[in-house]
Write a protein that holds these residues in place. Structure first.
Motif, PDB file in Angstrom:
ATOM      1  N   GLY A  21      -7.462   3.654  -2.767  1.00 28.18           N
ATOM      2  CA  GLY A  21      -6.373   4.601  -3.110  1.00 28.18           C
ATOM      3  C   GLY A  21      -5.298   4.633  -2.042  1.00 28.18           C
ATOM      4  O   GLY A  21      -5.386   3.929  -1.026  1.00 28.18           O
ATOM      5  N   SER A  32      -6.524   3.836  -7.856  1.00 28.88           N
ATOM      6  CA  SER A  32      -5.117   3.946  -8.242  1.00 28.88           C
ATOM      7  C   SER A  32      -4.931   3.430  -9.658  1.00 28.88           C
ATOM      8  O   SER A  32      -5.702   2.599 -10.139  1.00 28.88           O
ATOM      9  N   ILE A  84       5.552   3.357  -0.656  1.00 26.62           N
ATOM     10  CA  ILE A  84       4.888   2.068  -0.901  1.00 26.62           C
ATOM     11  C   ILE A  84       5.789   1.013  -1.546  1.00 26.62           C
ATOM     12  O   ILE A  84       5.444  -0.162  -1.570  1.00 26.62           O
ATOM     13  N   VAL A 129      -5.109   0.795   5.054  1.00 31.09           N
ATOM     14  CA  VAL A 129      -5.378  -0.606   4.674  1.00 31.09           C
ATOM     15  C   VAL A 129      -6.359  -1.305   5.629  1.00 31.09           C
ATOM     16  O   VAL A 129      -6.922  -2.346   5.302  1.00 31.09           O
ATOM     17  N   ASN A 134      -3.535  -6.718  -5.872  1.00 30.52           N
ATOM     18  CA  ASN A 134      -3.696  -5.476  -5.087  1.00 30.52           C
ATOM     19  C   ASN A 134      -4.936  -4.724  -5.529  1.00 30.52           C
ATOM     20  O   ASN A 134      -5.680  -4.199  -4.695  1.00 30.52           O
ATOM     21  N   PHE A 148       6.344  -1.953   4.078  1.00 30.42           N
ATOM     22  CA  PHE A 148       5.535  -0.758   4.284  1.00 30.42           C
ATOM     23  C   PHE A 148       4.119  -0.980   3.806  1.00 30.42           C
ATOM     24  O   PHE A 148       3.879  -1.495   2.709  1.00 30.42           O
ATOM     25  N   ARG A 149       3.189  -0.524   4.643  1.00 29.14           N
ATOM     26  CA  ARG A 149       1.779  -0.590   4.270  1.00 29.14           C
ATOM     27  C   ARG A 149       1.148   0.751   4.597  1.00 29.14           C
ATOM     28  O   ARG A 149       1.453   1.371   5.596  1.00 29.14           O
ATOM     29  N   ALA A 150       0.238   1.206   3.719  1.00 26.30           N
ATOM     30  CA  ALA A 150      -0.387   2.509   3.931  1.00 26.30           C
ATOM     31  C   ALA A 150      -1.311   2.472   5.127  1.00 26.30           C
ATOM     32  O   ALA A 150      -1.746   1.399   5.558  1.00 26.30           O
ATOM     33  N   ASN A 206       7.595  -4.121  -3.542  1.00 23.93           N
ATOM     34  CA  ASN A 206       9.050  -4.027  -3.496  1.00 23.93           C
ATOM     35  C   ASN A 206       9.662  -5.041  -4.460  1.00 23.93           C
ATOM     36  O   ASN A 206      10.539  -4.709  -5.264  1.00 23.93           O
ATOM     37  N   GLY A 226       5.104  -7.109  -1.460  1.00 22.94           N
ATOM     38  CA  GLY A 226       4.801  -7.362  -2.868  1.00 22.94           C
ATOM     39  C   GLY A 226       5.383  -6.341  -3.825  1.00 22.94           C
ATOM     40  O   GLY A 226       6.152  -6.690  -4.728  1.00 22.94           O
ATOM     41  N   GLY A 267       3.324  -5.962   2.820  1.00 21.86           N
ATOM     42  CA  GLY A 267       4.116  -4.797   2.396  1.00 21.86           C
ATOM     43  C   GLY A 267       5.375  -5.215   1.667  1.00 21.86           C
ATOM     44  O   GLY A 267       6.312  -4.420   1.514  1.00 21.86           O
TER      45      GLY A 267
HETATM   46  P1  ADP Z   1       0.626  -5.579   0.611  1.00 22.45           P
HETATM   47  O1  ADP Z   1       1.045  -6.984   0.890  1.00 22.45           O
HETATM   48  O2  ADP Z   1       0.416  -4.775   1.832  1.00 22.45           O
HETATM   49  O3  ADP Z   1      -0.383  -5.452  -0.378  1.00 22.45           O
HETATM   50  P2  ADP Z   1       2.262  -4.385  -1.363  1.00 22.45           P
HETATM   51  O4  ADP Z   1       3.749  -4.211  -1.418  1.00 22.45           O
HETATM   52  O5  ADP Z   1       1.676  -5.152  -2.460  1.00 22.45           O
HETATM   53  O6  ADP Z   1       1.977  -4.980   0.048  1.00 22.45           O
HETATM   54  O7  ADP Z   1       1.667  -3.000  -1.285  1.00 22.45           O
HETATM   55  C1  ADP Z   1       2.166  -2.125  -0.389  1.00 22.45           C
HETATM   56  C2  ADP Z   1       1.101  -1.192   0.078  1.00 22.45           C
HETATM   57  O8  ADP Z   1       0.686  -0.368  -1.003  1.00 22.45           O
HETATM   58  C3  ADP Z   1      -0.129  -1.817   0.488  1.00 22.45           C
HETATM   59  O9  ADP Z   1      -0.062  -2.219   1.831  1.00 22.45           O
HETATM   60  C4  ADP Z   1      -1.159  -0.742   0.257  1.00 22.45           C
HETATM   61  O10 ADP Z   1      -1.186   0.116   1.339  1.00 22.45           O
HETATM   62  C5  ADP Z   1      -0.655  -0.055  -0.931  1.00 22.45           C
HETATM   63  N1  ADP Z   1      -1.276  -0.507  -2.173  1.00 22.45           N
HETATM   64  C6  ADP Z   1      -0.756  -1.287  -3.120  1.00 22.45           C
HETATM   65  N2  ADP Z   1      -1.576  -1.417  -4.173  1.00 22.45           N
HETATM   66  C7  ADP Z   1      -2.667  -0.673  -3.865  1.00 22.45           C
HETATM   67  C8  ADP Z   1      -3.909  -0.415  -4.554  1.00 22.45           C
HETATM   68  N3  ADP Z   1      -4.166  -0.940  -5.747  1.00 22.45           N
HETATM   69  N4  ADP Z   1      -4.798   0.352  -3.931  1.00 22.45           N
HETATM   70  C9  ADP Z   1      -4.540   0.907  -2.731  1.00 22.45           C
HETATM   71  N5  ADP Z   1      -3.402   0.679  -2.024  1.00 22.45           N
HETATM   72  C10 ADP Z   1      -2.492  -0.117  -2.609  1.00 22.45           C
END
Ligand code: ADP
Length: 844
Positions: A780, A833, A789, A799, A747, A794-796, A810, A808, A806
């Motif tokens: 971020g 982050s 998150i 992205v 990530n 869920f994805r921010a 979890n 990982g 979304g």
């Molecule tokens: P994804 O497969 O989308 O990465 P994750 O569960 O790993 O799913 O993360 C969920 C969401 O958290 C991501 O979609 C992203 O929006 C946010 N996220 C996770 N790690 C970071 C990071 N290091 N910087 C920015 N956003 C992050």
């Protein structure tokens, strides 16, 4: 002069002696001497009769005269208390008032003979003395010289004298008695506290003792000849003053009456007139004889007590009329009037102590003397009198009580520092007494009195005590009533205007009151349910009951009486407690929650449906995932085979192009495989948790190996690893830990598209745990998204086209928790982050 002439002469002197008024004890010896010398006897003596201690009738030798050479006998003991019983015949004759003039030799009584003869007495004369009708004694004449008798005439003359002597004795006795009684009487007369008086038949004073002067302040002199009844306060005489002795019935009988005596100085005092009417021979009243006793203190105490009683009654009546008519102004007024009268005050007030918003006390009058001194104040008085006039200035004498709760007595108001003066035009205030009214420690009211003629003292306060406590109760009653009225009004307002059903039940649950809204909600009229128990009317199905702080909450299912539709009521009920905290009923508020219950029921169904759908979805996902794995594996191996086949071809143009496509296929297949393994991991974990397989590992070594395996390209680490010099042993599940750290690092790289700065991994050894901290300088996470998150899928928002599912984080968080750790993060959109994994050294 012959013997008879001499005797008569001596008798004459003796009479004279008696009349001279000397004491008999002095004149008798003289008389005996005259008679003795004149009659030439040897001895004259007087025996006095009396009763001895045994009650025997006796005589004692009292006076004696002896001729020359005759020895006196007065000293002889045996001549004292000689019982008459030894000379019965002599006693008998003398008792008949007969004298005995005889020779000793003639006697038949030998005791008498011997005692006379022994003394050489030849003849004797005994003359009885009678005091009135009483045989007092006798005069004895003894003759030793010859047997010469007294002639009958001489004896009779002597007898006559003896009778005069007897009368004198009687008179003396009476006089002495009289003197004695008179002395006692006049002593009493002038020293008793009572006035002793006598009037003539017209009621004019003919006699008054000294006490009269003290009592009436009139002198005896000026009062004699004036009318007794003119001295009484006419209001207290039944006949308006024209009373006379004749008005008293039963002449000769006793008379008694309490009257007000008008004293010369203008005051009045209570006296008790007691007396009797002396009738004349014809039975008509002749004079009035009696006493006047000063009963003022008793009477005024009685008077006060009866006034006080009346006052207390007035307080009670005030209370009663308050409860009956809810208006207490006029009885309160009467009460104040009485209080003013009893304290001798000119004006005053009674009122209640209340507190304003700031908590400072003020007075609201219940009643107040109208002392308006202008049209303006009069108008104010009239419009406010009934509702109560408010006094808020605390720099006053009444204010002093309000501030301190203490009694204020001021007998010099002008110079009293507590007084702030009176408003212009206010009648002058000389004296003031303010009594705070308490019930227990509660300051309820104030009574104020002003301008008593004499000083106010604590006596006044003390005297009013019973009224004060009565008034305190009264104020308390007013307050309770007021509160009751207020809450009644509030209650009615609420119950009659709210859609809720408000009900009051007796303790056996019978309806005592129910608000009209019951008709709208349930179709019952209030009168249909009052007096009945709920289960007699409704078919109740209690859905559930909760008890929150003494309030019972439950939902009940009813049916509308007329419309038959289902009604759900949420009922809040609470015990009603009396002032002793004992429950006497129940108050209940019921609300129609049918709609809510219906929606809830629908939601429940929807929720069940959703749960079913979810289950279906997850089964579908896992089925798909499994189904995807096989074709993906086939694609994978097929592309490898194509690669191998291609490498044997010499046609570089085709090979290059095809390799590019093959790489693309590989990348996508890897991605799909990773997604599917994530999904399968998630699903598996959701269905049945997988246990950790703990192994020992060196942390530094583990991390460096991981970064080498996955995050090194062309011998360059994509991550800036900062590890402590000392490596530590940890217990962990290496597969899970790899998954965790790999995901976070992936990530950190993925969400740093600009490659500004390498993400950083730090290991920190702390006391009870160690941290694996990953810092990146990427896009971020927007603040609003941060809380979500860890949710699956869920994805921010930021992205954009960065790939991901979304899932990982979890799974990562789940693994961290299972290893006893904690995953936290801090992030700022556009800045980067920090993800921190905190693990304990020991895993339980
Ligand atoms: P994804 O497969 O989308 O990465 P994750 O569960 O790993 O799913 O993360 C969920 C969401 O958290 C991501 O979609 C992203 O929006 C946010 N996220 C996770 N790690 C970071 C990071 N290091 N910087 C920015 N956003 C992050």
């Amino acid at each position: 002069m012959n013997r008879s002439e001499k005797i008569l002469y001596a008798l004459g002197r003796s009479y004279f002696e008696l009349e001279a008024g000397e004491k008999l004890s002095k004149s008798i010896p003289k008389i005996l001497k005259y008679l003795g010398e004149a009659s030439k006897v040897d001895r004259i003596y007087i025996f006095k009769n009396h009763f001895n201690e045994e009650g025997e009738f006796c005589m004692s030798y009292k006076f004696e005269w002896c001729a020359e050479n005759v020895s006196p006998q007065i000293e002889f003991e045996f001549l004292q208390s000689l019982p008459w019983s030894i000379f019965p015949e002599i006693e008998e004759a003398l008792r008949k008032n007969h004298f005995i003039n005889d020779l000793v030799s003639n006697t038949k009584n030998h005791v008498f003979y011997e005692s006379m003869a022994e003394q050489g007495i030849l003849s004797y004369l005994f003359v009885p003395i009678f005091s009135g009708r009483i045989f007092w004694g006798y005069i004895g004449f003894d003759n030793c010289q010859s047997e010469v008798f007294f002639s009958e005439d001489q004896a009779t003359a002597l007898h006559a004298f003896a009778s005069t002597l007897g009368t004198k004795l009687l008179a003396n006795k009476r006089k002495q008695k009289l003197i004695r009684t008179h002395q006692n009487y006049s002593f009493l007369l002038n020293n008793i506290n009572d006035v002793v008086f006598r009037t003539d038949r017209d009621g004019n004073f003919t006699f008054l003792n000294k006490t009269w002067e003290n009592l009436s302040k009139y002198s005896i002199q000026e009062s004699l000849g004036t009318k007794l009844f003119n001295y009484f306060d006419h209001d207290h005489l039944s006949n308006q003053g024209n009373i006379s002795i004749n008005d008293f019935e039963n002449p000769g009988g006793k008379f008694e009456k309490d009257l007000m005596l008008s004293v010369k100085d203008g005051t009045s005092i209570w006296v008790k007139l007691q007396g009797s009417i002396n009738p004349d021979k014809a039975g008509n009243p002749e004079s009035f004889f009696g006493t006047l006793s000063n009963i003022h203190s008793r009477k005024s105490a009685e008077d006060k007590a009866s006034k006080l009683n009346k006052l207390l009654q007035a307080v009670n009546e005030t209370q009663l009329s308050f409860f009956e008519q809810e208006d207490f102004t006029s009885p309160m007024n009467t009460l104040l009037e009485n209080l003013l009268k009893i304290t001798g005050s000119k004006f005053g007030f009674t009122g209640e102590v209340l507190y304003d918003e700031k908590g400072s006390p003020y007075l609201k009058s219940h009643t107040i003397t109208n002392i308006a001194w202008s049209d303006e104040t009069q108008a104010y008085f009239e419009s406010n009198f009934k509702v109560g006039i408010e006094f808020r200035n605390l720099n006053t004498l009444f204010g002093a009580s309000l501030k301190t709760g203490e009694i204020v007595i001021s007998n010099d108001c002008k110079n009293d520092p507590r007084s702030g003066g009176t408003p212009h035009g206010h009648p002058p205030l000389y004296r003031y007494m303010g009594i705070p009214i308490f019930k227990g420690t509660e300051f309820l009211g104030l009574m104020g009195f002003a301008n008593k003629e004499t000083y106010y003292t604590m006596e006044d306060v003390k005297f009013l005590e019973p009224i004060i406590s009565g008034y305190a109760n009264f104020i308390k009653a007013i307050r309770i009533n007021r509160r009751r009225k207020e809450s009644d009004a509030m209650y009615r307002l609420i119950s009659e205007n709210s859609g809720d059903i408000i009900a009051i039940h007796d303790f056996d649950l019978r309806f005592r009151y129910v608000s009209p809204s019951i008709e709208k909600v349930l179709g019952y009229k209030p009168e249909e349910v009052i007096g009945k128990k709920p289960h007699e009317i409704f078919k109740e199905i209690s859905i559930d009951t909760e008890n929150i702080g003494g309030v019972q909450k439950r939902v009940i299912h009813h049916q509308h009486k007329t419309e038959g539709k289902d009604i759900f009521l949420e009922i809040l009920s609470r015990d009603l407690l009396d002032e002793n905290g004992k429950p006497f009923g129940i108050v209940a508020a019921s609300r129609d929650v049918t709609e809510r219950e219906m929606i809830l029921a629908e939601l429940k169904v929807a929720l069940e449906k959703e749960k079913d759908l979810n289950r279906l979805k997850s089964r579908f996902i896992s089925m798909i995932s499994h189904e995807f794995r096989t074709p993906l594996a086939t694609i994978n191996s097929s592309t490898e085979l194509i690669g191998l086949t291609l490498s044997s071809l010499r046609e570089t143009g085709i090979t290059e192009k095809t390799n590019t496509y093959l790489t693309r296929i590989n990348t996508q297949v890897k991605r799909l495989t990773s997604i599917i393994s994530d999904i399968l991991l998630l699903e598996k974990n959701a269905l049945e948790p997988i246990p950790a397989k703990l192994e020992m590992a060196y942390l530094n070594k583990f991390i460096l190996g991981l970064v080498d395996d996955y995050f090194t390209k062309d011998n360059e680490k994509e991550i800036d690893v900062q590890i402590p010099e000392v490596d530590i042993k940890i217990m962990t599940d290496p597969t899970w830990l790899t998954h965790i750290v790999k995901n976070i690092l992936e990530n950190s790289i993925k969400y740093s598209p600009e490659r500004q700065k390498k993400p950083k991994l730090q290991i920190q050894h702390l006391k009870a745990h160690y941290n694996i901290k990953v810092t990146d300088y990427g896009i971020g996470i927007p603040l609003d998204d941060q809380k979500h998150i860890f949710d699956s899928f869920f994805r921010a928002q930021n992205v954009s086209n960065i790939k991901g599912t979304g899932l990982g984080l979890n799974i990562v968080r789940d693994f961290v928790n299972k290893l006893g750790g904690e995953l936290t993060f801090k992030s700022k959109e556009g800045k980067g982050s920090v993800f921190n994994i905190k693990f304990p050294y020991l895993i339980k």
